[in-house]
Design a protein around this motif. Structure first.
Motif, PDB file in Angstrom:
ATOM      1  N   PHE A  31     -17.671  -9.235  10.556  1.00 15.55           N
ATOM      2  CA  PHE A  31     -18.941  -9.292  11.277  1.00 15.55           C
ATOM      3  C   PHE A  31     -19.322  -7.898  11.763  1.00 15.55           C
ATOM      4  CE2 PHE A  31     -21.481 -10.032  15.125  1.00 15.55           C
ATOM      5  CZ  PHE A  31     -22.451 -10.861  14.604  1.00 15.55           C
ATOM      6  N   PRO A  32     -20.583  -7.481  11.564  1.00 17.78           N
ATOM      7  CA  PRO A  32     -20.979  -6.116  11.960  1.00 17.78           C
ATOM      8  C   PRO A  32     -20.737  -5.868  13.448  1.00 17.78           C
ATOM      9  CG  PRO A  32     -22.684  -7.135  10.604  1.00 17.78           C
ATOM     10  CD  PRO A  32     -21.694  -8.211  10.919  1.00 17.78           C
ATOM     11  N   HIS A  33     -20.205  -4.700  13.742  1.00 20.53           N
ATOM     12  CA  HIS A  33     -19.918  -4.335  15.125  1.00 20.53           C
ATOM     13  C   HIS A  33     -21.199  -3.966  15.853  1.00 20.53           C
ATOM     14  CE1 HIS A  33     -17.634  -3.052  18.518  1.00 20.53           C
ATOM     15  NE2 HIS A  33     -17.914  -1.770  18.374  1.00 20.53           N
ATOM     16  N   GLN A  34     -21.395  -4.565  17.024  1.00 25.95           N
ATOM     17  CA  GLN A  34     -22.546  -4.301  17.893  1.00 25.95           C
ATOM     18  C   GLN A  34     -23.883  -4.459  17.162  1.00 25.95           C
ATOM     19  OE1 GLN A  34     -21.558  -0.343  19.424  1.00 25.95           O
ATOM     20  NE2 GLN A  34     -20.678  -1.271  21.242  1.00 25.95           N
ATOM     21  N   PRO A  35     -24.185  -5.664  16.689  1.00 23.11           N
ATOM     22  CA  PRO A  35     -25.488  -5.890  16.054  1.00 23.11           C
ATOM     23  C   PRO A  35     -26.611  -5.764  17.072  1.00 23.11           C
ATOM     24  CG  PRO A  35     -24.369  -7.976  16.419  1.00 23.11           C
ATOM     25  CD  PRO A  35     -23.389  -6.907  16.786  1.00 23.11           C
ATOM     26  N   SER A  36     -27.764  -5.330  16.609  1.00 24.88           N
ATOM     27  CA  SER A  36     -28.865  -5.085  17.538  1.00 24.88           C
ATOM     28  C   SER A  36     -30.203  -5.628  17.055  1.00 24.88           C
ATOM     29  CB  SER A  36     -29.002  -3.580  17.797  1.00 24.88           C
ATOM     30  OG  SER A  36     -29.175  -2.878  16.572  1.00 24.88           O
ATOM     31  N   ALA A  37     -30.319  -6.023  15.785  1.00 22.43           N
ATOM     32  CA  ALA A  37     -31.608  -6.486  15.260  1.00 22.43           C
ATOM     33  C   ALA A  37     -31.371  -7.431  14.092  1.00 22.43           C
ATOM     34  CB  ALA A  37     -32.478  -5.305  14.813  1.00 22.43           C
ATOM     35  N   LEU A  38     -32.354  -8.316  13.871  1.00 22.22           N
ATOM     36  CA  LEU A  38     -32.255  -9.319  12.817  1.00 22.22           C
ATOM     37  C   LEU A  38     -33.600  -9.452  12.124  1.00 22.22           C
ATOM     38  CD1 LEU A  38     -30.581 -11.709  11.527  1.00 22.22           C
ATOM     39  CD2 LEU A  38     -31.578 -13.167  13.286  1.00 22.22           C
ATOM     40  N   GLY A  39     -33.574  -9.599  10.809  1.00 24.63           N
ATOM     41  CA  GLY A  39     -34.795  -9.835  10.039  1.00 24.63           C
ATOM     42  C   GLY A  39     -34.520 -10.814   8.907  1.00 24.63           C
ATOM     43  N   TYR A  40     -35.587 -11.455   8.417  1.00 21.47           N
ATOM     44  CA  TYR A  40     -35.429 -12.421   7.323  1.00 21.47           C
ATOM     45  C   TYR A  40     -36.677 -12.399   6.455  1.00 21.47           C
ATOM     46  CZ  TYR A  40     -34.875 -16.819   4.782  1.00 21.47           C
ATOM     47  OH  TYR A  40     -34.765 -17.763   3.785  1.00 21.47           O
ATOM     48  N   SER A  41     -36.454 -12.491   5.133  1.00 22.04           N
ATOM     49  CA  SER A  41     -37.552 -12.554   4.183  1.00 22.04           C
ATOM     50  C   SER A  41     -37.537 -13.920   3.494  1.00 22.04           C
ATOM     51  CB  SER A  41     -37.424 -11.451   3.127  1.00 22.04           C
ATOM     52  OG  SER A  41     -38.342 -11.660   2.069  1.00 22.04           O
ATOM     53  N   PRO A  42     -38.500 -14.811   3.804  1.00 21.00           N
ATOM     54  CA  PRO A  42     -38.571 -16.085   3.079  1.00 21.00           C
ATOM     55  C   PRO A  42     -38.861 -15.877   1.598  1.00 21.00           C
ATOM     56  CG  PRO A  42     -40.018 -16.083   5.018  1.00 21.00           C
ATOM     57  CD  PRO A  42     -39.563 -14.686   4.803  1.00 21.00           C
ATOM     58  N   PHE A  43     -39.498 -14.768   1.279  1.00 25.61           N
ATOM     59  CA  PHE A  43     -39.860 -14.455  -0.096  1.00 25.61           C
ATOM     60  C   PHE A  43     -38.612 -14.113  -0.921  1.00 25.61           C
ATOM     61  CE2 PHE A  43     -41.252 -11.041  -3.094  1.00 25.61           C
ATOM     62  CZ  PHE A  43     -42.029 -11.824  -3.921  1.00 25.61           C
ATOM     63  N   LEU A  44     -37.744 -13.242  -0.383  1.00 23.91           N
ATOM     64  CA  LEU A  44     -36.530 -12.829  -1.081  1.00 23.91           C
ATOM     65  C   LEU A  44     -35.336 -13.698  -0.724  1.00 23.91           C
ATOM     66  CD1 LEU A  44     -36.802  -8.951  -0.564  1.00 23.91           C
ATOM     67  CD2 LEU A  44     -37.430 -10.246  -2.600  1.00 23.91           C
ATOM     68  N   ARG A  45     -35.458 -14.478   0.352  1.00 24.70           N
ATOM     69  CA  ARG A  45     -34.355 -15.275   0.901  1.00 24.70           C
ATOM     70  C   ARG A  45     -33.154 -14.389   1.212  1.00 24.70           C
ATOM     71  NH1 ARG A  45     -35.568 -20.562   0.742  1.00 24.70           N
ATOM     72  NH2 ARG A  45     -33.412 -21.245   1.060  1.00 24.70           N
ATOM     73  N   LEU A  46     -33.456 -13.245   1.825  1.00 23.65           N
ATOM     74  CA  LEU A  46     -32.439 -12.292   2.260  1.00 23.65           C
ATOM     75  C   LEU A  46     -32.518 -12.124   3.769  1.00 23.65           C
ATOM     76  CD1 LEU A  46     -32.714  -9.384  -0.350  1.00 23.65           C
ATOM     77  CD2 LEU A  46     -31.036 -11.220  -0.320  1.00 23.65           C
ATOM     78  N   MET A  47     -31.376 -11.909   4.386  1.00 26.12           N
ATOM     79  CA  MET A  47     -31.286 -11.648   5.816  1.00 26.12           C
ATOM     80  C   MET A  47     -30.840 -10.202   6.015  1.00 26.12           C
ATOM     81  SD  MET A  47     -28.707 -13.521   8.527  1.00 26.12           S
ATOM     82  CE  MET A  47     -27.279 -13.140   7.496  1.00 26.12           C
ATOM     83  N   ALA A  48     -31.382  -9.544   7.044  1.00 21.98           N
ATOM     84  CA  ALA A  48     -31.011  -8.159   7.355  1.00 21.98           C
ATOM     85  C   ALA A  48     -30.507  -8.084   8.784  1.00 21.98           C
ATOM     86  CB  ALA A  48     -32.206  -7.226   7.163  1.00 21.98           C
ATOM     87  N   ILE A  49     -29.432  -7.328   8.984  1.00 20.09           N
ATOM     88  CA  ILE A  49     -28.864  -7.115  10.314  1.00 20.09           C
ATOM     89  C   ILE A  49     -28.780  -5.614  10.548  1.00 20.09           C
ATOM     90  CG2 ILE A  49     -26.795  -7.373  11.750  1.00 20.09           C
ATOM     91  CD1 ILE A  49     -26.223  -9.985  10.339  1.00 20.09           C
ATOM     92  N   GLY A  50     -29.273  -5.166  11.702  1.00 17.72           N
ATOM     93  CA  GLY A  50     -29.159  -3.770  12.110  1.00 17.72           C
ATOM     94  C   GLY A  50     -28.166  -3.649  13.244  1.00 17.72           C
ATOM     95  N   THR A  51     -27.533  -2.468  13.367  1.00 19.30           N
ATOM     96  CA  THR A  51     -26.502  -2.272  14.387  1.00 19.30           C
ATOM     97  C   THR A  51     -26.844  -1.085  15.280  1.00 19.30           C
ATOM     98  OG1 THR A  51     -25.140  -0.736  13.102  1.00 19.30           O
ATOM     99  CG2 THR A  51     -24.803  -3.097  12.707  1.00 19.30           C
ATOM    100  N   ARG A  52     -26.075  -0.951  16.338  1.00 13.55           N
ATOM    101  CA  ARG A  52     -26.292   0.156  17.271  1.00 13.55           C
ATOM    102  C   ARG A  52     -25.909   1.496  16.665  1.00 13.55           C
ATOM    103  NH1 ARG A  52     -23.798  -1.968  22.999  1.00 13.55           N
ATOM    104  NH2 ARG A  52     -24.730  -4.038  22.993  1.00 13.55           N
TER     105      ARG A  52
END
Length: 960
Positions: A31-52
């Motif tokens: 699991f990514p250390h210190q996550p800070s942001a989340l995004g999702y694309s219904p078009f690509l069905r991909l999830m994105a996680i950003g960290t500190r």
């Protein structure tokens, strides 16, 4: 030409090394250390996680992973996918915007940063004038709308990031359409949310923090509707048909607003405080999802009663009469809903709730009764309880693999059967060539079995040792049980639980025999459990035996923790690995080394006081050997007191050692005796010892004193069938290496199988080797007549290895922290050595034998030593001639915990912790390489795909 070659330079060998060795960091597990942001694309069905730390990680179907890293290493505040594109925009805490693209290269997709941009205001303007608080990628895919703290909304062209100044929406322009008695200049400060109208891309909804909401016409550049809320605004969300929207507020309420076709001042349809009437915390984000049966799903973050539940991290789901507040053990970063993205669909019909918490990812199935959690195929919370040790086993037999999976599936019956809903992209990596297990020991007394064969580290099975012992917690307690009248209706979800019932339960050593199914685990309080795999639940008595490692020596008194109390009578165990015998070391110190020989049915264990051998077939102690030196006072101290900090304890430990060395020099001068050694008062545990041992300190190379502390600490144990007494007869043997540079060798007499239960196993000490430099022994290995390492127990019986050569002379390799030394057997005369510390200025931390195959031909492979040093370098050293082949920098030398956690595999790969929750995987081999290889194809875009593509945004991530 020979005279022009450097001494020792062999062109053929150099070419072969290029075919054998190559260093790559391949994938990050966990699991990514210190996550800070989340995004999702219904078009690509991909999830994105950003960290500190500035990392951006994309996830889709299992095996589909991408990673990018911002050069600035700033915190990622928001992530937004561009509608209908393989692109996303990130906002960092330095107010910079970055455009990323998924591009195909070499038959696979890669995540690349395209552009970066920082919004700048006019000269002399304050930073708040351009501080971005909300981002809206428009469905036209041509522009971004950027809301700021000053209330201005800037329009930026894509992909060039050019500011279109003539299209800026200023607070003054907004206020022109609003009656003066309803609004003032401060009403248009700080843009909280921007949402595009789901049916009309020429209109956007603007929410300001003081409660003013405006529907803005982009074509005519004017406000068509305004809505006045009485409370501070947190967020907005459109209903699918665009006839109304919902707003959530700081006081824990949410309000529905109609959007009429005329310009009448709209009144709110309904204002609700779901957990009132007492003061509640803010609702920071909300979804309104329509369904075919007419009852909407209302899903929101926060809103709990402030006084009683203000410290809870919750997301509530309301559907008709059903209401549940999912309670997380760590802070919620952000969440999104997976629903129908078909623009022609009349209803949202949500299927899953995806929540990014600070320490784990939780997915809730909204289609099944009871809303169960979905078992994640990746992003496992490795640190749900702190990792204390790890053990890797390569090439697991199919039968054992299936039995472990079967045991794990019985533990997962409470999970949803829903397929993983985030399934974008295609994994094109080849199937793993073999089945590998990574076992992690944890502070709460559990061992987790992970599928480490491929890119996704997937949990197969969890073993708990708690049932053997009496603890404060009842293992049958269910934290999820709720009374019928419970309010708020909280339900705990997720696996992250950083608290241990008893720190003595912590697992310190693991050893699994993949051929027999025997497993040995050892813990913090001197407990050694031997287990066997069973496919059925059983209720059985666990036999107990004690091993007194001090052997009643006078003058020693254990000042540490007590041993764990065991349960009397039969204990019920689930299917899986079930303990049948417990060996308790006395004193109950941390077990520092462990070895299991499943063919001889023997287990060896060592602590800071000595080592012992136990026959787990007859359930009888064979022998114990005390290795304690009279000066080893520190070895008799127990674990770290809970009220003292680790830093303070380490500082005191170094001071004690310094004083001890000074006093020992005085004693050698004729003053004082052993009783004058100053006793240490503070207690410190194995973690402190590990930190102290692994500190990368350079020192002068000199012989260590026999009176240095911890000389009796047993570092390594090794079973071998070799020539110990004479060169004509080989016999089973046990080897032990200590922190003081001593190697003990014991001859073992193991009765044949037909008399195994009738005659006892006997042991007799045959050798004792004292290394002159007294450096800690970290590895022992016996090479057969072909200079090949001896095979594992039962490996030859399963036709997976050649029988060892028992005709030629055997050799003993002793690896200390400072040098490698080869001895002949049975005489134990020095034959060859490599002084690593003297030559390289580093010390050995980990060593293992690895098999390296050529990438050019399947006919050639060789065994070499893979060595990790205290500087974080990995060196490959040839066998049996101890020639350095190649060196790679791997871990930062300051990363002490990363070096301590490193584990090598049998085929030249390795894992180490880059954070409490993530393993970095690396490969030293050209042939064995596990890395993501995937492709994301752009789906076809329908003409009206802007409808409800959720290109709205908020600053919930910033607020949380």
């Amino acid at each position: 030409m020979r005279r022009f070659l450097r001494p020792g330079h062999d062109p053929v060998r150099e070419r072969l090394k290029r075919d054998l060795f190559q260093f790559n960091k391949t994938v990050e597990h966990g699991f990514p250390h210190q996550p800070s942001a989340l995004g999702y694309s219904p078009f690509l069905r991909l999830m994105a996680i950003g960290t500190r730390s500035g990392a951006v990680k994309l996830y889709g179907a299992p095996g589909v992973e991408f990673m990018g890293l911002h050069e600035e290493n700033n915190t990622v505040m928001q992530i937004h996918f561009i509608p209908d594109q393989c692109q996303l925009v990130t906002l960092l805490d330095d107010n910079s915007l970055h455009l990323w693209s998924l591009k195909q290269q070499g038959g696979a997709s890669e995540l690349q940063e395209e552009h970066r941009f920082t919004l700048k205001g006019p000269p002399g303007s304050p930073p708040s004038a351009t501080q971005v608080t909300a981002v809206l990628p428009h469905s036209s895919r041509e522009v971004l709308y950027l809301g700021t703290e000053s209330g201005n909304i800037f329009v930026v062209e894509l992909p060039s990031f050019r500011v279109l100044e003539d299209r800026t929406i200023t607070p003054e322009a907004v206020l022109q359409r609003i009656p003066e008695d309803n609004c003032n200049r401060r009403s248009c400060e700080l843009v909280e949310a921007l949402w595009e109208h789901p049916k009309n891309p020429d209109q956007i909804l603007i929410g300001y923090s003081r409660g003013l909401i405006v529907l803005w016409d982009l074509q005519n550049n004017k406000a068509t509707h305004h809505f006045l809320g009485s409370q501070q605004l947190e967020n907005l969300y459109w209903q699918r048909d665009g006839s109304k929207f919902i707003s959530c507020h700081y006081d824990g309420s949410y309000t529905q607003w109609p959007v009429s076709s005329d310009n009448r001042q709209p009144e709110p349809l309904e204002n609700t405080v779901p957990y009132g009437p007492f003061p509640c915390k803010a609702i920071s984000k909300i979804y309104w999802q329509t369904t075919k049966n007419g009852l909407p799903y209302i899903i929101f973050q926060g809103g709990m009663p402030r006084a009683s539940y203000g410290d809870r991290h919750s997301i509530s789901v309301i559907h008709g009469s059903q209401q549940t507040a999912f309670d997380f053990t760590s802070r919620v970063i952000d969440f999104f809903i997976i629903f129908s993205s078909d623009p022609a669909a009349e209803f949202d019909d949500p299927s899953a709730l995806v929540v990014l918490a600070e320490e784990e990812l939780v997915v809730i199935d909204l289609k099944s009764a009871g809303w169960p959690a979905v078992h994640p195929p990746y992003l496992a919370s490795l640190h749900c309880s702190a990792i204390t040790c790890s053990h890797h086993v390569s090439n697991i037999p199919l039968k054992l693999w299936e039995r472990i999976i079967s045991a794990g599936s019985k533990q997962n019956i409470h999970y949803s059967s829903m397929p993983w809903p985030i399934d974008g992209g295609t994994n094109i990596a080849p199937d793993p060539p073999q089945r590998d297990l990574l076992l992690t020991g944890h502070e709460d007394g559990t061992v987790r079995f992970w599928d480490a064969s491929g890119v996704c580290l997937h949990l197969l099975y969890k073993l708990s040792t708690v049932r053997v012992f009496l603890t404060d917690a009842d293992p049958n307690d269910n934290m999820n049980t709720l009374g019928e009248d419970e309010w708020p209706p909280l339900r705990k979800v997720g696996t992250f639980d950083p608290y241990s019932d008893d720190p003595r339960l912590g697992i310190q050593k693991i050893y699994l025999c993949k051929y027999s199914g025997y497993l040995a685990v050892a813990g913090t309080a001197g407990q050694v459990l031997v287990m066997e795999l069973n496919d059925e639940d059983t209720e059985q008595v666990v036999d107990h035996a004690e091993a007194d490692l001090l052997q009643d020596q006078e003058g020693y008194r254990w000042k540490g923790h007590e041993k764990l109390k065991t349960r009397d009578g039969p204990v019920r165990f689930e299917a899986g690995f079930q303990p049948f015998v417990l060996v308790q070391c006395q004193p109950p110190a941390v077990v520092t080394s462990l070895a299991l020989h499943s063919e001889w049915k023997l287990v060896a264990f060592g602590t800071s006081h000595g080592f012992g051998l136990f026959d787990h077939q007859q359930k009888r102690l064979v022998f114990v050997k005390c290795t304690l030196h009279p000066s080893d006072q520190l070895a008799l101290e127990g674990p770290l007191s809970r009220v003292k900090s680790l830093k303070k304890s380490l500082r005191q430990s170094f001071r004690r050692i310094r004083r001890s060395r000074v006093s020992s020099r005085k004693r050698r001068g004729g003053a004082g005796n052993a009783s004058e050694v100053q006793e240490a008062n503070a207690k410190f545990d194995q973690d402190a010892l590990q930190e102290m041992e692994l500190a990368p300190v350079q020192r002068k190379i000199e012989a260590r004193s026999a009176e240095d502390s911890f000389t009796g600490f047993v570092r390594t144990l090794y079973f071998a069938d070799t020539f110990l007494r004479d060169s004509s007869r080989h016999c089973p043997s046990l080897w032990a290496g200590t922190n003081g540079g001593t190697v003990y060798a014991f001859c073992l007499r193991v009765p044949p199988a037909e008399r195994r239960m009738d005659e006892p196993v006997r042991a007799e000490q045959a050798k004792e080797i004292q290394l002159m430099h007294r450096a800690p022994v970290v590895g022992i290995l016996v090479l057969d007549g072909r200079s090949t390492p001896l095979p594992e127990p039962l490996e030859v019986a399963h036709d997976l290895s050649k029988s060892p050569d028992m005709q030629g002379s055997h050799q003993l390799l002793v690896v200390s922290e400072e040098q490698f030394k080869v001895f002949t057997l049975p005489k134990v005369s020095s034959k060859l050595k490599l002084k690593l510390t003297a030559l390289e200025g580093c010390r050995v931390r980990k060593v293992t034998v690895a098999n390296f195959g050529s990438c050019k031909t399947d006919d050639y492979s060789e065994n070499d030593l893979a060595v990790l040093t205290n500087l974080g370098d990995i060196q490959i050293i040839s066998l049996p001639f101890l020639k350095l082949q190649i060196r790679y920098p791997c871990i930062r030398k300051e990363d002490v915990s990363g070096i301590a956690s490193c584990v090598f595999t049998k085929y030249g790969q390795g894992f180490y912790l880059i954070s409490p929750s993530e393993f970095e995987r690396f490969s030293l081999s050209t042939k064995w390489l596990v890395e993501p290889r995937c492709i994301v194809d752009t789906p076809e875009v329908t003409s009206n795909n802007h409808v409800h593509n959720k290109s709205g945004t908020d600053n919930a991530a910033r607020k949380s």
